[in-house]
Design a protein around this motif. Structure first.
Motif, PDB file in Angstrom:
ATOM      1  N   GLN A 152      -8.593  -3.231   5.913  1.00 49.72           N
ATOM      2  CA  GLN A 152      -9.417  -3.691   4.736  1.00 49.72           C
ATOM      3  C   GLN A 152     -10.160  -4.938   5.176  1.00 49.72           C
ATOM      4  O   GLN A 152     -11.349  -5.243   4.914  1.00 49.72           O
ATOM      5  CB  GLN A 152      -8.650  -3.767   3.464  1.00 49.72           C
ATOM      6  CG  GLN A 152      -9.465  -4.202   2.325  1.00 49.72           C
ATOM      7  CD  GLN A 152      -8.689  -4.223   1.143  1.00 49.72           C
ATOM      8  OE1 GLN A 152      -7.508  -4.306   1.152  1.00 49.72           O
ATOM      9  NE2 GLN A 152      -9.367  -3.946  -0.281  1.00 49.72           N
TER      10      GLN A 152
ATOM     11  N   GLY B  43      -6.614  -7.285  -1.148  1.00 53.26           N
ATOM     12  CA  GLY B  43      -8.013  -7.463  -0.943  1.00 53.26           C
ATOM     13  C   GLY B  43      -9.093  -7.780  -2.025  1.00 53.26           C
ATOM     14  O   GLY B  43      -9.747  -8.710  -2.001  1.00 53.26           O
TER      15      GLY B  43
ATOM     16  N   THR C 241      -3.170  -0.369  -0.318  1.00 56.14           N
ATOM     17  CA  THR C 241      -3.050  -0.798   0.937  1.00 56.14           C
ATOM     18  C   THR C 241      -1.863  -0.925   1.579  1.00 56.14           C
ATOM     19  O   THR C 241      -1.234  -0.867   2.646  1.00 56.14           O
ATOM     20  CB  THR C 241      -3.755  -2.408   1.173  1.00 56.14           C
ATOM     21  OG1 THR C 241      -5.058  -2.358   0.865  1.00 56.14           O
ATOM     22  CG2 THR C 241      -3.573  -2.829   2.618  1.00 56.14           C
TER      23      THR C 241
ATOM     24  N   ASP D   3      -9.007   1.907   5.296  1.00 61.58           N
ATOM     25  CA  ASP D   3      -8.911   1.281   4.023  1.00 61.58           C
ATOM     26  C   ASP D   3     -10.386   0.730   3.637  1.00 61.58           C
ATOM     27  O   ASP D   3     -10.666  -0.487   4.204  1.00 61.58           O
ATOM     28  CB  ASP D   3      -7.813   0.090   4.363  1.00 61.58           C
ATOM     29  CG  ASP D   3      -7.246  -0.380   3.012  1.00 61.58           C
ATOM     30  OD1 ASP D   3      -7.871  -0.225   2.009  1.00 61.58           O
ATOM     31  OD2 ASP D   3      -6.325  -1.341   2.825  1.00 61.58           O
TER      32      ASP D   3
END
Ligand SMILES: Nc1ncnc2c1ncn2[C@@H]1O[C@H](COP(=O)(O)OP(=O)(O)OP(=O)(O)O)[C@@H](O)[C@H]1O
Ligand SMILES: Nc1ncnc2c1ncn2[C@@H]1O[C@H](COP(=O)(O)OP(=O)(O)OP(=O)(O)O)[C@@H](O)[C@H]1O
Ligand SMILES: [Mg+2]
Ligand SMILES: [Mg+2]
Lengths: 414, 362, 272, 294, 362
Positions: B84, E138, B45, B160
């Motif tokens: 995400q 995440g 990320t 993502d």
């Protein structure tokens, strides 16, 4: 939550002294000292408040039937709304009959009822403070201690011209300023010989026209001034008319720079207004006896002189002022004396017996000022309009006239 | 025109001491579909965010289409992204969420509506166009995020884990469509996923990341079949590659689990030189065949666990004290405790240095 | 609703009767109910001026304050160096009472005040900012003082509201090509809507209530409706007309509040 | 000359093309500078009056009457402040005020925060009327209520007590507290609260342990208002007390008629405690767990 | 003790007209691991939320351990949950996030710390214990949510796609651990996932949902191998089952793609009765074998697309105009355009009614 006492005393059995006077920090301190000195062993909780709070407090306590105020003291006009709810003080008046109150005062103290509702407490008047710098522009032939309105205007014009068009005269026309007293007690009596009855006659037109000319030569910031001592102190204004207590701070530090002079005279004489404050006891007061005691104590000449010395209010009783006054107060005392004893003096009283209409009557005078001086309205028309308003108030009230208007059964606007 | 060139990117988050990306360099050709794979927290990320311009690197540079964009704000990069966390705007209905980027681009109303309808249809969102995101299921929200990104026709598409909350079927459908779309538009795509089937089927190349670095970069099958090091082998594949401790003797024999087979020539040679060589042997579960015990060329082993997976059956097998996974066709019937022979597909065996963990190749 | 009951009970117990009697007072006269008080109110020479001034002040001031407060909040959010000090200083006017605020600005604008001191020291002619016949400069002075005094309120509410907006959304907007203003308009402001609505309602209602600063600066020359209420109540001692004025203030405030509530109605009901 | 050239070539060799484009950085730097300039300008506007009060409060009376006025403290004098501090009831007023402020704060939070939460979370019928009801009380200039209010307190025997002022101030602060907190509660995601419920919290606990902490900035904002409002409120405190005045009631009313120097000193002194309060509350206005996550 | 019994649950979200769950009944035995599978938006989360007590059904009842809990608030149900959106507390550090439920239960400090350490270790969160969630990736955030749920030792464990953002390796590890934990504690588990390997390897039974209803409930292998209807067959499996239009002739022959093989007896019988029977033939990609063209018993086909997946190769094949997927070992080398013969594993062929779409069984 447990509160802490903030009025110096005020425990069980102390007298709650609610007052509209002496609220500024220093004045309060000095008056508390005076109280301590003369109250003997009576505990006094001195609570100076502004008029609004004074009203609310008294009104709500009286309405709720739970009075906690021992003495309610204020200016004559502050006390008017409660006339019928104050104790009848005939007994006290009798006890104090030897003190030498003037008849005028005693009449005022009845607040339009049959019996005395307050005991006169303090008195004061209005004079003109003059920075000695301004004497340079005094028109020749004018006596600063015995001015006429003409002299006064000429002087203001000369001063303005000499300062590059910047006016240096002032009047307290701010929201808390007392300029309406000037019209009620000085300008109009001097020009018309009356206050209410002559409100809209030809002389009044002359008076207001004069006022407009004068205003043109006054510092326009006057419209914001509440107390002249400040603009006087910082030099914005050099000559100003105001209540003695509202001038004193400017003068007392450097009395040598200043003169205090009586108000000018007009065609009908030298009108001047007397301000009276009184002490009243609300009905249902919890410490009535002590309150009476305290009033007696404060009515002693010594106490009255002490008040003059410390806070520049003059005695209401016969008292020998003596010569050891502080500089500023001495200046004032002289001017006051000269004003009172002037041969053409016209005594004016604040409205008597108007009850809660008093402020509205005063407002009418302010409205005249607003319209004529600030909004440049036609003098005649303005006086007609405001006069009609005044007439209708007076008609509903049905009270006799007071000085300087001639005594009559019912006071009406001519 | 929109190739991405990343050089020596270093980034440490404020307040953290680790490098979130540590000297990452990566060139993505125009129109290439690059998949980023890597364990959770390895910096995928972070890398995407720097490409997007949401974070700036401490060191290194990024250029897109030959233009250096390292410090350019995101809105000037002409890219689009699936976050995400979705980041769908809660105050906008699905329709206006999808249209957001187009509105910003001042796309004419008609075209805009056409595109939104197209994307909504593609992602099966048409019935929900007038709902707020709060009234959607998790997967539906994610689809809004994807739809919002694909309508953009951006030069660079960053995704993502765009399909993490979608079911396999939808994923399959979408994958095929995505590939088409990307090819049509020629968007350069950086795609983060944990789904290896996705990685394999979508990507032109994969980059496997590990602790902020790129561990291997290459064609997906290469990465799968010839992992550059033990980490990659162990990370890619489900189940991951089996590792066995072994040794190549001076004589050129490979000893594993107390049994011995022939070693490939290049290893035999270096073992001959060094007088024996400890190696790590890597073999994938599907490259091990079950035979009867005792068949020549097989290793003796015992089945411990049998897990039917539907399309295949996964065996956990004890091989001389080391546990390995073996995948057999779902038709094969074995039971735990059974003693079996294992044949390794020789061509599929990989060797790793026991110290550097790097792959050994001829 | 158990949660709002205490507040309702509390407010009703405390204000119920005073409110009723206050409202009745507006219609009270010597002989029963009457609208005479309203007539008198409307005839007062200051009334229409005060209404005009109040509305003008609010219409000009509220937008300025919101823009300024938003700008301040966004500046703080950008975390410039020393932002905590800035934040503190910008919140200070909250702590200053109307009276004190009026006082300070008086020393700035008065004829021999700081502003004229500056003018004088650079050789310019001092100017009577607060003179009654100079409406524009008087209005400016009141405006500046009010903006100074009350912007912090909006600022603090907005800062608190900004805290609960995840960064994601603005980032997403940026990625999709939204520049600073687009982000502000399409993302930040809508997400800030609850705070803005609150600030707007409170600020407007409180703005209707302010007069102390104007009073200190301009006296009776720049009357405001609530100032007039006070004047009628304490100065002129006519509680009835004062109540009538108060009712006017209240009616206008409530209409505005309802307007805001309707205007900024949340369509999504459950934004997250 | 040649020196410079060498430097350039080596630099180019170290950084092969494309050269890192630093213009956006420069732009950012420029923006940062603009940011600072903006901050400083606003700070000047916000701080100057405060400085002037402080300056005037610590200047001698004479200095205040000069013209042009000086912007630097050259006539330092604490005389007026001292007189002020020595006057009757200042200490008592201070104690009362602090008490009133704190109790008001606590009481209005106790009553207001749950209500704010209800307004934010539940679309109960009559939510708008409820909000308007709250504003109702704030929209009426309180002066016209003063007599009935004072009567109310006189009749209940609460007159002239700290409690009376606390009750009044709480009522004045409630609308603010409720509206501000509700606007921030709206920003607290529901799922987090639900998670708390799952993990064993009763609704009240979930509120206290999860929702409240996340709404701290709003609660801090509301607290600041409440305290400062209570601190500066004069009229109500004046009509409800006689001998147990709060500090502002004690001094502000007398300030209005005092000489300028005293008004400054008083104004300045009254600001200080509120400043201290804001100083301690301000850090709660920004949350401590980094940016909010979805 | 903590079996879950769900009866006739109906739920419509306010403002929506569709039923989010439509008459769902489900019994989960104590200690059973039940996986919920289904397309995005089919009502899985809704079902979980009602079991948790976060939403109340419009109709129907839920009881846990024999006690009716339909309208019981969540805190009195002794369950724990992983939210699809994680719902980690942003204002608490990872450590206190994980400990939250234990603190609420007033677990003694020492035990609490031990448990937190255990869960953090299990989910590889130990280095991040003192971070706030905003400082995590995440996947790390998702792991916090999982850790927070598993420390609870609750009677009922609800997990809504708990591993969607984790990499395969971590998932594999965790899956094994989770199974152990759940067995030890005897927690009854309801687990939503889109990962079919996960579903197969974890579950005792799976419930496949479709539009708010349960389409099939059963042992994972059964569901995989014997889908109750075409929807389930098409939904489960990656790639999903191939469907071919076919026909059983009155003579008992199965005609598919213009070619003919033998039909199973039960179909032949009913076809004989009805004079020919159109059927839908379902066959999974891995049950089709590639042979040389012309081998007897094979169907002629043409390879269209070759997708190497690493562990296998996926072919898209044209069979008489119908497209099907065939999965072959990664060692098989074919190229697109090649003509091949396909042999269907007869045992693996499923038949579906062309109208009702339901599976046809003997
Ligand atoms: N708050 C809501 N208001 C209205 N409709 C809703 C709401 N929440 C969910 N829905 C709808 O209910 C249906 C079921 O939602 P649910 O969240 O249970 O799906 P799901 O099976 O969990 O899907 P996913 O796999 O995408 O998370 C969906 O069609 C969704 O759009
Ligand atoms: N705001 C932050 N502050 C400090 N550290 C952070 C922050 N965001 C991420 N990190 C750390 O940086 C590392 C890389 O994070 P990143 O989000 O890039 O991981 P990722 O590869 O996307 O992982 P995942 O697959 O779990 O999403 C992680 O160890 C994470 O804890
Ligand atoms: Mg990530
Ligand atoms: Mg869901």
């Amino acid at each position: 939550a447990c509160g802490v006492n903030t009025s110096g005393s005020g425990g069980e059995g102390s007298v709650n002294f609610l007052s509209t006077q002496f609220s500024p920090v220093e004045e309060r301190q000095r008056y508390e000292a005076t109280l301590k000195k003369f109250a003997g062993d009576i505990q006094v909780a001195y609570n100076p408040v502004d008029t609004g709070i004074f009203n609310t407090t008294l009104k709500s306590q009286l309405a709720a039937g739970k009075v906690e105020i021992g003495i309610a003291a204020g200016l004559h006009s502050d006390l008017i709304p409660f006339a019928s709810q104050f104790e009848d003080l005939s007994s006290l008046t009798n006890d104090l009959s030897s003190a030498g109150y003037s008849d005028d005062l005693l009449e005022l103290a009845k607040l339009g009822t049959d019996s005395p509702r307050y005991i006169p407490w303090i008195q004061a008047t209005y004079v003109v403070a003059v920075n000695k710098k301004a004497l340079d522009w005094l028109p020749s032939g004018a006596d600063v201690n015995n001015l006429t309105y003409e002299n006064f205007l000429a002087w203001a014009q000369a001063a303005k011209a000499a300062n590059g068009g910047r006016p240096v005269f002032g009047i307290p026309a701010g929201p808390k300023g007392l300029h309406h007293r000037f019209y009620q007690g000085f300008l109009l009596p001097s020009f018309t010989g009356g206050q209410i009855t002559t409100f809209r006659n030809a002389d009044a037109v002359t008076a207001w026209t004069y006022m407009r000319d004068l205003w043109a030569n006054m510092n326009p910031a006057s419209a914001n001034y509440d107390f002249m001592q400040e603009p006087l102190g910082n030099g914005e204004v050099l000559v100003a008319w105001d209540h003695v207590a509202r001038l004193i701070n400017a003068v007392q530090d450097k009395p040598d720079d200043w003169l205090m002079v009586p108000a000018p005279s007009g065609p009908k004489g030298k009108g001047y207004l007397l301000v009276v404050g009184g002490m009243a006891v609300p009905q249902g007061s919890p410490e009535k006896d002590k309150a009476f005691e305290l009033i007696k104590a404060l009515s002693k000449p010594e106490a009255q002189i002490e008040t003059l010395k410390s806070n520049a209010f003059f005695p209401v009783v016969e008292a020998d002022i003596g010569s050891d006054l502080p500089g500023g107060i001495a200046l004032e005392a002289k001017a006051v004396k000269a004003q009172q004893e002037a041969p053409d003096a016209i005594l004016a009283l604040p409205p008597v017996g108007l009850g809660d209409k008093d402020p509205q009557v005063s407002q009418l005078f302010k409205n005249c000022f607003q319209e004529i001086c600030l909004n440049n309205a036609d003098v005649r028309a303005t006086l007609d309009r405001q006069g009609a308003e005044l007439a209708s108030i007076m008609d509903t009230l049905n009270v006799p006239c007071w000085a300087p208007d001639p005594d009559s059964d019912q006071c009406r606007v001519a | 025109m929109a190739d991405i060139s990343i050089k020596g990117l270093k980034k440490t988050y404020p307040g953290s001491t680790e490098l979130a990306t540590n000297n990452v360099s990566l060139d993505v050709a125009e129109g290439e579909f690059m998949v980023l794979l890597g364990p959770s927290g390895c910096g995928k990320t972070t890398l995407l965010r720097m490409v997007a311009g949401l974070d700036f690197p401490d060191e290194g540079s990024i250029s897109i289409g030959g233009r250096d964009v390292t410090y350019l704000p995101p809105q000037d990069r002409n890219l689009s992204m699936v976050f995400q966390s979705y980041a769908v705007f809660p105050h906008r209905k699905v329709r206006t969420n999808i249209a957001f980027g187009l509105v910003m681009k001042k796309v004419p109303r008609e075209e805009l509506e056409k595109k939104v309808a197209w994307a909504a249809d593609l992602l099966q969102l048409t019935p929900y166009l007038d709902r707020y995101p709060a009234q959607l299921s998790g997967g539906q929200r994610q689809r809004v995020a994807v739809a919002r990104a694909i309508v953009m026709d951006a030069d660079v598409l960053l995704m993502d884990e765009p399909l993490s909350n979608l079911d396999a079927l939808l994923r399959l459908d979408f994958r095929a469509e995505l590939k088409k779309i990307v090819q049509q538009l020629g968007s350069t795509t950086l795609y983060v996923t944990h789904d290896q089937v996705e990685a394999m089927s979508l990507s032109d190349r994969v980059a496997v990341m590990k602790k902020g670095q790129i561990a291997q970069l290459g064609h997906p099958i290469t990465v799968y079949e010839e992992p550059a090091d033990r980490f990659v082998g162990g990370f890619i594949g489900s189940p991951p590659m089996n590792f066995l401790e072994g040794r190549v003797t001076q004589q050129g024999a490979l000893e594993v689990a107390g049994q011995s087979t022939e070693a490939p020539e290049f290893l035999a040679r270096s073992a001959a030189r060094s007088g024996g060589l400890p190696v790590m042997v890597g073999i994938r579960a599907e490259n091990i065949y079950l035979e009867d015990r005792g068949t020549p060329g097989t290793l003796d082993a015992t089945v411990e666990v049998v897990e039917p997976l539907g399309h295949a059956t996964l065996l956990t097998v004890d091989l001389g004290g080391q546990t390995i996974k073996v995948q057999v066709a779902s038709t094969v019937r074995v039971s735990s405790g059974e003693k079996v022979g294992l044949r390794f597909d020789q061509a599929a065996i990989r060797f790793f240095d026991t110290e550097t963990q790097l792959g050994l190749t001829a | 609703m158990l949660l709002i009951a205490p507040s309702i009970v509390f407010m009703t117990l405390l204000f119920g009767w005073p409110m009723v009697s206050g409202i009745l007072q507006a219609f009270g006269g010597p002989e029963g109910l009457t609208t005479a008080n309203f007539t008198r109110m409307a005839q007062d020479p200051y009334f229409w001026a005060s209404v005009g001034n109040t509305l003008l002040l609010i219409v000009v001031m509220i937008p300025i304050q919101f823009v300024l407060a938003l700008a301040m909040a966004l500046l703080i959010r950008a975390k410039p160096r020393g932002s905590s000090v800035y934040f503190y200083i910008w919140a200070i006017p909250l702590a200053v009472s109307d009276l004190a605020a009026g006082l300070v600005w008086l020393t700035v604008f008065t004829d021999r005040g700081y502003l004229n001191s500056v003018l004088a020291s650079v050789g310019l002619e001092p100017f009577s900012w607060l003179a009654y016949d100079n409406y524009a400069s008087m209005f400016m002075a009141v405006l500046i003082a009010e903006v100074w005094r009350a912007t912090s309120l909006v600022f603090v509410i907005v800062v608190a509201g900004l805290q609960s907006i995840p960064k994601d959304y603005e980032e997403a907007a940026g990625v999709f090509g939204a520049g600073f203003w687009d982000r502000l308009w399409h993302v930040t402001l809508p997400l800030l809507r609850p705070s803005l609505q609150t600030a707007l309602i409170l600020r407007t209602i409180l703005a209707f209530q302010t007069f102390a600063v104007a009073l200190a600066l301009t006296g009776q020359n720049f009357p405001l409706v609530v100032g007039e209420t006070y004047r009628w109540y304490t100065g002129l001692q006519d509680a009835n007309v004062a109540s009538a004025l108060a009712l006017v203030v209240m009616a206008v405030s409530m209409v505005t509040a309802v307007g805001y509530l309707k205007l900024l109605k949340d369509q999504s009901e459950a934004p997250r | 000359m040649s020196h410079a050239t060498t430097n350039k070539t080596t630099a180019a060799a170290d950084h092969p093309a494309p050269e890192v484009d630093r213009r956006p950085l420069a732009k950012r730097r420029r923006n940062r500078i603009l940011l600072q300039v903006g901050c400083i300008l606003i700070t000047l506007f916000m701080a100057l009056p405060i400085y002037l009060i402080a300056l005037s409060a610590t200047s001698s009376r004479a200095a205040l009457q000069e013209f042009p006025l000086s912007f630097i403290p050259n006539n330092f004098s604490l005389e007026t402040m001292e007189t002020f501090l020595q006057s009757t009831g200042i200490l008592g007023g201070l104690i009362n005020s602090v008490q009133v402020g704190i109790f008001t704060l606590v009481l209005s939070l106790i009553i207001g925060v749950p209500a704010g939460y209800a307004v934010a979370r539940f679309a109960f019928p009559g939510r708008d009327p409820y909000q308007l009801f709250l504003l109702f009380t704030r929209a009426l200039p309180i002066v016209v209520l003063s007599v009935p209010l004072a009567q109310l307190f006189l009749q209940t025997g609460l007159y002239d007590s700290v409690l009376a002022v606390v009750l009044l101030h709480t009522a004045l602060a409630l609308p603010t507290t409720i509206l501000i907190t509700s606007s921030v509660f709206l920003g607290v995601p529901r799922d987090v609260e639900e998670a708390a419920r799952i993990f064993g919290c009763s609704p009240v606990q979930a509120f206290l342990k999860v929702v409240m902490p996340m709404a701290i900035p709003g609660i801090a904002a509301a607290s600041i208002f409440t305290f400062v409002m209570s601190w500066n409120e004069v009229l109500g405190a004046s009509i409800l007390t006689l001998n147990q005045r709060t500090l502002p009631a004690q001094v502000l009313s007398s300030l209005a008629e005092s000489p300028l120097a005293y008004r400054f000193a008083g104004g300045f002194l009254l600001v200080i405690p509120a400043l201290i309060f804001i100083f301690f509350m301000r850090r709660y206005l920004t949350n401590m767990w980094g940016s909010t996550i979805r």
